[in-house]
Scaffold this active site. Structure first.
Site, PDB file in Angstrom:
ATOM      1  CB  CYS A  79      35.854  33.180  40.145  1.00  0.00           C
ATOM      2  SG  CYS A  79      36.430  34.764  41.089  1.00  0.00           S
ATOM      3  CG  HIS A 180      30.856  33.351  40.620  1.00  0.00           C
ATOM      4  ND1 HIS A 180      31.325  32.365  41.250  1.00  0.00           N
ATOM      5  CD2 HIS A 180      31.706  34.563  40.916  1.00  0.00           C
ATOM      6  CE1 HIS A 180      32.328  32.602  42.009  1.00  0.00           C
ATOM      7  NE2 HIS A 180      32.736  33.813  41.957  1.00  0.00           N
ATOM      8  CD  GLU A 182      28.466  29.778  39.871  1.00  0.00           C
ATOM      9  OE1 GLU A 182      29.233  29.967  41.049  1.00  0.00           O
ATOM     10  OE2 GLU A 182      28.981  29.962  38.878  1.00  0.00           O
TER      11      GLU A 182
END
Length: 201
Positions: A79, A180, A182
């Site tokens: 990002c 993202h 994660e």
């Protein structure tokens, strides 16, 4: 085990990224400067913060230049971290890392900003961190800006929210995701594993 570092801009909680990397077999340190000798196999620039404060944290608190510290080591920008790869951003006045030609621009007013939520990936061409990721896979986005490379050659995947937004970029040893990993379930896990494979080479 592969040893990687997450650069902390001091802007937010990066526990989820550290935890996700550890789950796929990495040893993870959180660093705040590039002063020490680089003993890592990979570096991550996380997706938390604003452009100018993040760039200042990279430049003002390190005696070693970013490119000198990194060398040929794989770097994953997430990002904001991906946006920092470019020359400049409409979010601030500071110069970017300038490893990829282009700029970062605000999402158009026709879109709800920030763009937040799941969106699918349109894979444009094979990429090292996209290996095993199927076209149409879903990833989790939270952003108000998008990258605008001078050459589309660096774009390996896009996402469509009325306009095409670069979702994954790859250039030399630099890998970037607008979303993202994660927070992107199995797809994100695959991409983090692919990044670690690059770190082991």
């Amino acid at each position: 085990m592969v040893s990687v570092a997450i650069f902390d801009y001091g802007a937010g909680n990066i526990f989820s990224l550290k935890n996700s990397l550890e789950k796929v077999g990495a040893t993870v340190d959180v660093i705040t400067t590039f002063d020490n000798q680089n003993t890592y196999s990979g570096l991550l620039l996380p997706g938390v913060g604003n452009f100018d404060p993040a760039m200042n944290s990279v430049r003002n608190y390190s005696k070693v230049e970013f490119r000198d510290y990194v060398g040929s080591m794989p770097v994953l920008g997430i990002c904001l971290g991906m946006e920092m790869f470019f020359e400049k951003s409409e979010e601030g006045k500071e110069k970017g890392l300038d490893v990829i030609d282009g700029e970062v621009i605000v999402l158009p007013p026709s879109m709800k900003v920030p763009h937040m939520g799941w969106n699918d990936l349109e894979i444009k061409k094979p990429g090292k961190i996209l290996e095993g990721v199927k076209d149409g896979s879903w990833a989790y986005f939270v952003h108000s800006y998008r990258v605008k490379p001078k050459s589309n050659d660096v774009i390996t995947a896009e996402s469509d929210y009325g306009i095409k937004v670069p979702a994954v970029v790859e250039y030399e040893n630099f890998f970037g995701t607008q979303f993202h990993p994660e927070k992107s379930s199995i797809v994100g896990k695959i991409m983090l594993e692919n990044f670690l494979k690059e770190c082991k080479k």
